[in-house]
Design a protein around this motif. Structure first.
Motif, PDB file in Angstrom:
ATOM      1  N   SER A 105      30.772  13.841  47.884  1.00  0.00           N
ATOM      2  CA  SER A 105      29.615  13.735  47.000  1.00  0.00           C
ATOM      3  C   SER A 105      28.922  15.084  46.837  1.00  0.00           C
ATOM      4  CB  SER A 105      28.637  12.698  47.549  1.00  0.00           C
ATOM      5  OG  SER A 105      27.487  12.612  46.737  1.00  0.00           O
ATOM      6  N   ILE A 106      28.735  15.797  47.931  1.00  0.00           N
ATOM      7  CA  ILE A 106      28.081  17.109  47.856  1.00  0.00           C
ATOM      8  C   ILE A 106      28.923  18.083  47.048  1.00  0.00           C
ATOM      9  CG2 ILE A 106      27.406  19.118  49.244  1.00  0.00           C
ATOM     10  CD1 ILE A 106      26.556  17.126  51.437  1.00  0.00           C
ATOM     11  N   SER A 107      30.235  18.029  47.230  1.00  0.00           N
ATOM     12  CA  SER A 107      31.120  18.923  46.469  1.00  0.00           C
ATOM     13  C   SER A 107      31.036  18.643  44.974  1.00  0.00           C
ATOM     14  CB  SER A 107      32.568  18.753  46.957  1.00  0.00           C
ATOM     15  OG  SER A 107      32.681  19.042  48.332  1.00  0.00           O
ATOM     16  N   LEU A 108      31.038  17.370  44.602  1.00  0.00           N
ATOM     17  CA  LEU A 108      30.922  17.004  43.182  1.00  0.00           C
ATOM     18  C   LEU A 108      29.579  17.440  42.598  1.00  0.00           C
ATOM     19  CD1 LEU A 108      32.463  13.412  42.978  1.00  0.00           C
ATOM     20  CD2 LEU A 108      33.350  15.487  41.920  1.00  0.00           C
ATOM     21  N   LYS A 109      28.522  17.265  43.366  1.00  0.00           N
ATOM     22  CA  LYS A 109      27.194  17.595  42.864  1.00  0.00           C
ATOM     23  C   LYS A 109      26.992  19.099  42.738  1.00  0.00           C
ATOM     24  CE  LYS A 109      25.102  13.292  44.367  1.00  0.00           C
ATOM     25  NZ  LYS A 109      24.259  12.571  45.347  1.00  0.00           N
ATOM     26  N   PHE A 110      27.635  19.873  43.589  1.00  0.00           N
ATOM     27  CA  PHE A 110      27.580  21.325  43.437  1.00  0.00           C
ATOM     28  C   PHE A 110      28.313  21.756  42.168  1.00  0.00           C
ATOM     29  CE2 PHE A 110      26.267  22.183  47.935  1.00  0.00           C
ATOM     30  CZ  PHE A 110      25.254  23.077  47.625  1.00  0.00           C
ATOM     31  N   ARG A 111      29.410  21.087  41.841  1.00  0.00           N
ATOM     32  CA  ARG A 111      30.116  21.374  40.589  1.00  0.00           C
ATOM     33  C   ARG A 111      29.221  21.050  39.394  1.00  0.00           C
ATOM     34  NH1 ARG A 111      35.836  21.407  40.328  1.00  0.00           N
ATOM     35  NH2 ARG A 111      35.690  20.185  38.419  1.00  0.00           N
ATOM     36  N   ASP A 112      28.565  19.906  39.441  1.00  0.00           N
ATOM     37  CA  ASP A 112      27.657  19.524  38.354  1.00  0.00           C
ATOM     38  C   ASP A 112      26.483  20.493  38.252  1.00  0.00           C
ATOM     39  OD1 ASP A 112      29.287  17.361  37.917  1.00  0.00           O
ATOM     40  OD2 ASP A 112      28.028  15.960  39.043  1.00  0.00           O
ATOM     41  N   ASN A 147      26.398  23.682  39.116  1.00  0.00           N
ATOM     42  CA  ASN A 147      26.854  24.948  38.524  1.00  0.00           C
ATOM     43  C   ASN A 147      27.043  24.821  37.014  1.00  0.00           C
ATOM     44  OD1 ASN A 147      26.902  26.224  41.035  1.00  0.00           O
ATOM     45  ND2 ASN A 147      29.023  25.650  41.437  1.00  0.00           N
ATOM     46  N   GLN A 148      27.506  23.645  36.562  1.00  0.00           N
ATOM     47  CA  GLN A 148      27.655  23.426  35.119  1.00  0.00           C
ATOM     48  C   GLN A 148      26.300  23.400  34.430  1.00  0.00           C
ATOM     49  OE1 GLN A 148      30.636  23.192  33.334  1.00  0.00           O
ATOM     50  NE2 GLN A 148      29.188  23.384  31.636  1.00  0.00           N
ATOM     51  N   ILE A 149      25.305  22.799  35.077  1.00  0.00           N
ATOM     52  CA  ILE A 149      23.957  22.784  34.510  1.00  0.00           C
ATOM     53  C   ILE A 149      23.393  24.194  34.413  1.00  0.00           C
ATOM     54  CG2 ILE A 149      21.582  22.013  34.931  1.00  0.00           C
ATOM     55  CD1 ILE A 149      22.730  19.498  36.218  1.00  0.00           C
TER      56      ILE A 149
END
Length: 293
Positions: free
Chosen positions: A194-201, A203-205
């Motif tokens: 979950s943390i890995s996915l949210k860091f990707r999101d 960075n996209q933001i």
């Protein structure tokens, strides 16, 4: 004469308004359906359609909002979580003597609230299953992270059902430690994904925010209006803040899961630290659920 002229002028304006309304209607209207009554009522109808929204439409009523919040499973669960970890902070801070009668009551309250929260998780693993089924992935890496995140959390909620049955006395207590260990590992692995996915999101933001800022700067240099871009920027910044809070919440819950794996031993496993982490997670989750209602 002046009165007749005024009435004719009013009738002329009414006819124009009615013809404009029917010409922009999505439903075909025959000429015979336009009655004199509809013509005379056109000015009031047009004015009514342009009336400003009431204060109730602008600002949602607090008690209606609260009702919608409490109707959600997560809403009640997070209120229980706040009360539980606030109690744990009091107990772990040694603010009350061990022999004090209120201390024993608070311990019993904290334990019973923990069991009650597990009851609220019955069937909750289906949410993670559906989230994984309905997600669209742009890369194999994102797919793997989603399986780790949703799969770990789903297994955690599934095992929590059996832990609740142990606490309720339906399953023998000798299975308790094994189930809790499996649950803690699944939860911890889920938070890693979950943390890995949210860091990707996140960075996209940040990238979207930089592009939008550049667009706004170009518009300002040209003297063009950029109200739409500024509104987009506000929404993007709000989304960025919520993503930050969500990452902090996952870290806090991850520390508690790690402490469960290590049976409360090691660094960052002190009762007061974990209680504060639990309360922080509960407050962030309550804020997110309140906004989403």
């Amino acid at each position: 004469m002046a009165r007749i002229t005024s009435q004719c002028k009013r009738l002329e304006n009414a006819v124009v308004l009615v013809l404009f309304r029917y010409s922009h209607s999505t439903t075909p209207v025959k000429l015979g359906e336009i009655s004199p009554a509809s013509i005379l009522s056109a000015p009031s109808t047009a004015m009514a359609s342009k009336s400003p929204p009431s204060s109730a439409e602008k600002h949602r009523d607090f008690f209606n909002h609260l009702e919608a919040y409490l109707a959600k499973r997560d809403g009640v669960d997070k209120l229980l979580k706040i009360s539980r970890y606030a109690t744990k902070i009091i107990l772990s801070s040694s603010a009350l003597p061990e022999s004090f009668p209120l201390t024993q009551r608070l311990k019993s309250f904290e334990s019973n609230v923990g069991i009650s929260r597990k009851a609220f998780r019955l069937g909750k693993f289906v949410q993670d299953l559906n989230a994984l089924r309905n997600s669209h992935f742009e890369s194999s890496q994102e797919l793997v992270l989603a399986i780790v995140a949703y799969g770990g959390e789903g297994i955690y909620y599934f095992i929590e059902q059996f832990i609740w049955l142990v606490k309720a006395g339906l399953i023998d207590k000798r299975y308790s430690n094994r189930l809790q260990k499996i649950s803690a590992w699944a939860e911890f692995i889920g938070y890693i994904g979950s943390i890995s996915l949210k860091f990707r999101d996140f960075n996209q933001i940040v990238e979207d925010e930089a592009c939008l800022k550049a667009s706004i700067d170009i518009g300002v240099s040209k003297g063009d209006g950029n109200r739409v871009e500024e509104e987009k920027m506000k929404k993007l910044q709000a989304k960025k803040l919520m993503k930050k809070l969500s990452i902090v919440q996952d870290f806090a819950d991850g520390f508690m899961a790690l402490a469960d794996i290590r049976d409360g031993n090691g660094r960052l496993s002190g009762p007061l630290f974990l209680s504060c982490a639990g309360l922080l997670s509960a407050l962030i989750s309550t804020h997110k659920n309140w906004i989403s209602c």
